[in-house]
Design a protein around this motif. Structure first.
Motif, short mmCIF file in Angstrom:
data_model
loop_
_atom_site.label_atom_id
_atom_site.label_comp_id
_atom_site.label_asym_id
_atom_site.label_seq_id
_atom_site.Cartn_x
_atom_site.Cartn_y
_atom_site.Cartn_z
N LEU A 148 -36.65 -26.44 1.98
CA LEU A 148 -37.35 -26.21 3.25
C LEU A 148 -37.05 -24.82 3.79
O LEU A 148 -37.95 -24.11 4.26
CB LEU A 148 -36.95 -27.28 4.26
N VAL A 149 -35.78 -24.41 3.73
CA VAL A 149 -35.40 -23.09 4.25
C VAL A 149 -36.05 -21.98 3.44
O VAL A 149 -36.59 -21.00 4.00
CB VAL A 149 -33.86 -22.94 4.25
N VAL A 150 -36.03 -22.10 2.09
CA VAL A 150 -36.61 -21.06 1.24
C VAL A 150 -38.11 -20.93 1.49
O VAL A 150 -38.65 -19.82 1.57
CB VAL A 150 -36.32 -21.38 -0.24
N ILE A 151 -38.79 -22.07 1.63
CA ILE A 151 -40.23 -22.02 1.87
C ILE A 151 -40.53 -21.36 3.21
O ILE A 151 -41.43 -20.51 3.31
CB ILE A 151 -40.81 -23.44 1.81
N MET A 152 -39.78 -21.72 4.23
CA MET A 152 -40.02 -21.13 5.54
C MET A 152 -39.75 -19.62 5.55
O MET A 152 -40.41 -18.86 6.25
CB MET A 152 -39.15 -21.82 6.58
N LEU A 153 -38.79 -19.15 4.74
CA LEU A 153 -38.44 -17.74 4.73
C LEU A 153 -39.44 -16.89 3.95
O LEU A 153 -39.76 -15.75 4.35
CB LEU A 153 -37.03 -17.55 4.14
N PHE A 154 -39.92 -17.39 2.82
CA PHE A 154 -40.71 -16.56 1.89
C PHE A 154 -42.18 -16.94 1.81
O PHE A 154 -42.94 -16.29 1.10
CB PHE A 154 -40.10 -16.62 0.49
N ARG A 155 -42.60 -17.99 2.50
CA ARG A 155 -43.99 -18.45 2.37
C ARG A 155 -44.99 -17.38 2.83
O ARG A 155 -45.94 -17.05 2.11
CB ARG A 155 -44.17 -19.74 3.17
N ARG A 159 -47.68 -15.34 0.46
CA ARG A 159 -49.11 -15.52 0.76
C ARG A 159 -49.80 -14.18 0.96
O ARG A 159 -50.93 -13.98 0.49
CB ARG A 159 -49.26 -16.37 2.03
N ALA A 160 -49.14 -13.28 1.65
CA ALA A 160 -49.74 -11.97 1.88
C ALA A 160 -49.83 -11.15 0.60
O ALA A 160 -50.75 -10.33 0.44
CB ALA A 160 -48.93 -11.21 2.94
N THR A 161 -48.90 -11.36 -0.33
CA THR A 161 -48.86 -10.57 -1.55
C THR A 161 -49.82 -11.10 -2.61
O THR A 161 -50.58 -10.34 -3.22
CB THR A 161 -47.43 -10.54 -2.12
N PHE A 162 -49.80 -12.42 -2.85
CA PHE A 162 -50.57 -13.00 -3.96
C PHE A 162 -51.75 -13.86 -3.50
O PHE A 162 -52.51 -14.34 -4.33
CB PHE A 162 -49.65 -13.88 -4.82
N ILE A 168 -48.13 -19.63 -2.84
CA ILE A 168 -47.43 -20.90 -2.67
C ILE A 168 -47.13 -21.53 -4.02
O ILE A 168 -46.07 -22.14 -4.22
CB ILE A 168 -48.27 -21.85 -1.80
N PHE A 169 -48.04 -21.38 -5.00
CA PHE A 169 -47.79 -21.92 -6.34
C PHE A 169 -46.55 -21.28 -6.95
O PHE A 169 -45.66 -21.98 -7.45
CB PHE A 169 -49.01 -21.68 -7.23
N PHE A 170 -46.46 -19.96 -6.92
CA PHE A 170 -45.29 -19.26 -7.46
C PHE A 170 -44.01 -19.70 -6.74
O PHE A 170 -42.97 -19.95 -7.36
CB PHE A 170 -45.46 -17.75 -7.34
#
Length: 309
Positions: A148-155, A159-162, A168-170
């Motif tokens: 949960l923490v990793v998703i909240m930090l890097f989502r 999303r903006a990059t890919f 989200i898949f990566f």
């Protein structure tokens, strides 16, 4: 001709008869495992439906038909519709592609990391301690809060990059794969510790074979059994983890359905149209159960102590 002469004449035929090979024995044991064969049939049927089903059932899963919203299963909509009239069967097929892609890709990443760590820790004594302490550290981490923490930090960054779907898949594949390799590493390490003391490995060392050649030619082929079993179990674990994240609303976007996302969206309308949660839940259950049965069959077929019973 006497009985002794007949027996003597039959001996060369029995000697010349080809022996059954290892993989033929494995297949013979596997196909006599009823649960494994049922798992293969169900998993193959699910793969066929999610891959080729949209070519036969050509309904657009994003098409909105407000007049047919919250419809029960019928000929027009075999699994009913959601609260804005989208076809659930079409969404199940599209979501199955994503869920299975996440499960298989995350399993491959987990298998690669786990096998690499296990082989290095088991074969090289100086690496055993540090790698196993890292493994113990990952095992001690609370996986779900970490996810949960990793998703909240890097989502948002991914999303903006890919893009919203690819990013989200990566992210989901990476975090599932990087947090589920520990059991494979420990199993592989134990097998490598036993294998490196076997005569054929000692013989390869005595003739000066380099370590990487011994690992690739002699060690890895003899630890395929736990690796293949871990692969089947890893697919099931990745599908369940992705479904849990999507059910919590932290997976793919709402317009990019997975089985877990369909469960999350349908939970609110469960009393009105319970089929919205029954169908994706059944798809997840059948997939995980079939993969687990395949893993059980592979374990029994590849274990020389069980094979041939």
């Amino acid at each position: 001709m006497s009985d002794a002469a007949a027996a003597a004449a039959a001996i060369p035929d029995s000697i010349d008869a080809p022996e059954r090979g290892l993989w033929r024995d494995v297949w013979h044991q596997f196909r006599h495992h009823k649960g494994a064969m049922a798992g293969v049939f169900i998993f193959a049927a699910i793969l066929f439906i999610v891959i080729f089903g949209p070519m036969i059932y050509t309904v657009d899963p994003t098409h909105i038909d407000v007049k047919a919203r919250n419809a029960w299963p019928s000929l027009a909509h075999p699994m009913g519709t959601d609260n804005i009239g989208r076809d659930i069967f079409a969404a199940i097929m599209q979501g199955g592609r994503i869920s299975l892609a996440v499960g298989i890709t995350a399993m491959l990443l987990s298998l690669f990391v786990g096998t690499t760590v296990g082989v290095l820790a088991g074969y090289f004594r100086r690496l055993d301690g540090p790698l196993m302490r890292i493994t113990d550290l990952f095992l001690a981490l609370p996986i779900l809060p970490l996810l949960l923490v990793v998703i909240m930090l890097f989502r948002d960054t991914l999303r903006a990059t890919f893009g919203p779907e690819t990013g989200i898949f990566f992210l989901i594949v990476f975090i599932i794969g990087i947090t589920s390799w520990m059991q494979t590493a420990r199993i592989v390490r134990g097998d490598v510790l036993a294998l490196k003391e076997r005569e054929f490995v000692l013989a390869a060392r005595s003739v000066g074979a380099p370590a990487h050649r011994i690992i690739l030619r002699h060690v890895l082929p003899n630890i395929l059994s736990p690796i293949m079993v871990s692969a089947t179990l890893g697919v099931a674990n990745a599908i369940i983890t992705e479904s849990a994240l999507s059910f919590l609303g932290l997976g793919f976007p709402s317009d990019f359905p997975t089985w877990g996302r369909l469960l999350f969206d349908g939970a609110t309308f469960m009393t009105l149209t319970p089929s919205r949660v029954i169908w994706p839940g059944l798809a997840i259950s059948l997939t995980v159960l079939s993969v687990n049965y395949i893993g059980d069959g592979l374990r029994d077929a590849l274990d020389p102590r069980i094979r041939g019973r």
